[in-house]
Design a protein around this motif. Structure first.
Motif, short mmCIF file in Angstrom:
data_model
loop_
_atom_site.label_atom_id
_atom_site.label_comp_id
_atom_site.label_asym_id
_atom_site.label_seq_id
_atom_site.Cartn_x
_atom_site.Cartn_y
_atom_site.Cartn_z
N THR A 1 50.12 14.27 -5.05
CA THR A 1 51.26 13.40 -4.78
C THR A 1 50.81 12.23 -3.93
OG1 THR A 1 52.71 15.34 -4.75
CG2 THR A 1 53.61 13.29 -3.88
N LEU B 1 46.49 25.26 -12.08
CA LEU B 1 47.09 23.94 -12.07
C LEU B 1 46.81 23.21 -10.74
CD1 LEU B 1 49.21 21.82 -13.14
CD2 LEU B 1 50.93 23.21 -11.96
N GLU B 2 46.39 21.94 -10.86
CA GLU B 2 46.22 21.09 -9.69
C GLU B 2 47.37 20.09 -9.63
OE1 GLU B 2 42.43 19.13 -9.45
OE2 GLU B 2 41.44 20.74 -10.57
N THR B 3 47.84 19.79 -8.42
CA THR B 3 48.87 18.78 -8.25
C THR B 3 48.45 17.79 -7.18
OG1 THR B 3 50.07 20.09 -6.58
CG2 THR B 3 50.69 20.41 -8.89
N GLN C 1 53.30 11.49 -9.04
CA GLN C 1 53.07 12.94 -9.05
C GLN C 1 52.21 13.29 -10.26
OE1 GLN C 1 54.17 15.55 -6.79
NE2 GLN C 1 52.54 16.50 -7.99
N ASP C 2 51.07 13.94 -10.00
CA ASP C 2 50.18 14.37 -11.07
C ASP C 2 50.19 15.89 -11.18
OD1 ASP C 2 48.30 11.99 -12.08
OD2 ASP C 2 48.71 11.68 -9.97
N PHE C 3 50.26 16.37 -12.41
CA PHE C 3 50.09 17.79 -12.71
C PHE C 3 48.88 17.88 -13.63
CE2 PHE C 3 54.59 17.01 -12.02
CZ PHE C 3 54.93 18.00 -11.08
N ALA D 1 47.64 27.34 -16.59
CA ALA D 1 48.63 27.02 -15.56
C ALA D 1 48.30 27.67 -14.22
CB ALA D 1 50.01 27.47 -16.03
N ASP E 1 46.37 15.55 -17.81
CA ASP E 1 47.07 15.10 -16.61
C ASP E 1 48.46 14.60 -17.03
OD1 ASP E 1 47.99 13.96 -14.29
OD2 ASP E 1 46.35 12.52 -14.06
N LYS F 1 51.48 12.74 -15.70
CA LYS F 1 51.70 11.84 -14.57
C LYS F 1 53.13 11.29 -14.62
CE LYS F 1 48.37 8.96 -13.63
NZ LYS F 1 47.90 9.32 -12.28
#
Length: 289
Positions: A25, A21-23, A43-45, A18, A62, A64
């Protein structure tokens, strides 16, 4: 027990990663020559899992979340996409949607949602917003990039083949009821369906950064409530010429010139189809983060 252990290991790996973590939008605006309009937010985590070998070093999960709004419908998607290897993705997700029916100044009748009385293709039972269309799906994607074997900015010949099994249902439909959603032909049933998507293209390090061909098809195959085999409806498929333009780091524009084997109208019991031009779609995407 093994299933619970697998879930625990994946969850622990996500927590461990975590901190990195990349996000992402994205805001997308869709339009077409067929007077289609849609606004969507994705939105991608992305949780990097890593690995000790060249094949697994970019492994990730991912999560999503996507919401889409049209003048007559609202949709919400949630997907988890696991990429254990560069050429493989495994996916599971859920979709929820609802719609409304109304007449726009006599110019066009928006068929957002409703049970279809097939005695008259325009006879929709209900005014919309009276239920939920949902689907649960499992998918696998195989992908290939020539640059992985022949590194180089001009060597990105790419292939992506997506396969999905889904169960889709409208909460107001019963047994063999037919129903509409999002300006469709009104021949949906609560059923298991197979969907595929094939992209073949060439990616370039310039403003005009992608050109390719897209093929996709959908086949309903079984209604568990009625016990009916639906493969007689035949594959619906479409083909598109896809062109993408990367205007800036934050803005891209994609166009799709589309052909499809559309159902003939009025829809008959043989589900006869004809090949026809299905307009040009434009997708403007703003990469917000």
């Amino acid at each position: 027990m093994k299933g619970k252990l697998f879930v625990f290991v994946i969850f622990a790996a996500i927590l461990q990663s975590a901190y990195s973590l990349e996000t992402h939008t994205d805001l997308s605006v869709y339009g077409s020559t067929n007077i289609e309009m849609q606004v969507g937010v994705t939105q991608d985590f992305i949780f990097p899992l890593g690995g000790k070998t060249p094949l697994t070093k970019d492994s990730n999960i991912d999560v999503k979340i996507e919401a889409n709004l049209t003048p007559f419908s609202f949709e919400l998607f949630g997907d988890g996409i696991w990429s254990p290897l560069p050429f493989l993705q495994l996916q599971a997700g859920l979709f929820l949607g609802t719609g409304i029916n109304y007449d726009m100044f006599g110019f066009i009748y928006f068929k957002g949602m409703g049970v279809n009385d097939r005695g008259n293709e325009e006879n929709i039972i209900g005014n919309g917003l009276d239920g939920i269309v949902w689907n649960a799906h499992l998918a696998a994607t195989m992908q290939f990039d020539l640059a992985a074997f022949l590194p180089g900015a001009w060597n990105h010949f790419v292939i992506r083949y997506y396969n999905e099994i889904q169960y889709q249902a409208y909460t107001r439909a019963n047994n063999g009821d037919w129903w509409y959603f999002k300006l469709g032909d009104g021949v949906n049933q609560n059923s298991f369906r197979y969907w595929y998507l094939l992209d073949v293209g060439y990616q370039m390090p310039i403003f005009f950064d992608y050109a390719g061909i897209r093929l996709d098809g959908l086949l309903p195959f079984y209604n568990p409530a009625s016990g009916q085999d639906l493969t007689y409806q035949k594959f619906s498929f479409s083909g598109s010429l896809v062109l993408n333009f990367k205007a800036t780091k934050w803005l891209s524009i994609r166009s799709l010139v589309r052909m499809e084997n559309a159902l003939k109208h009025p829809v008959n019991n043989n589900f006869d189809r004809e090949l026809k031009f299905n307009g040009v779609m434009f997708i403007v995407t703003f990469h917000l983060k």
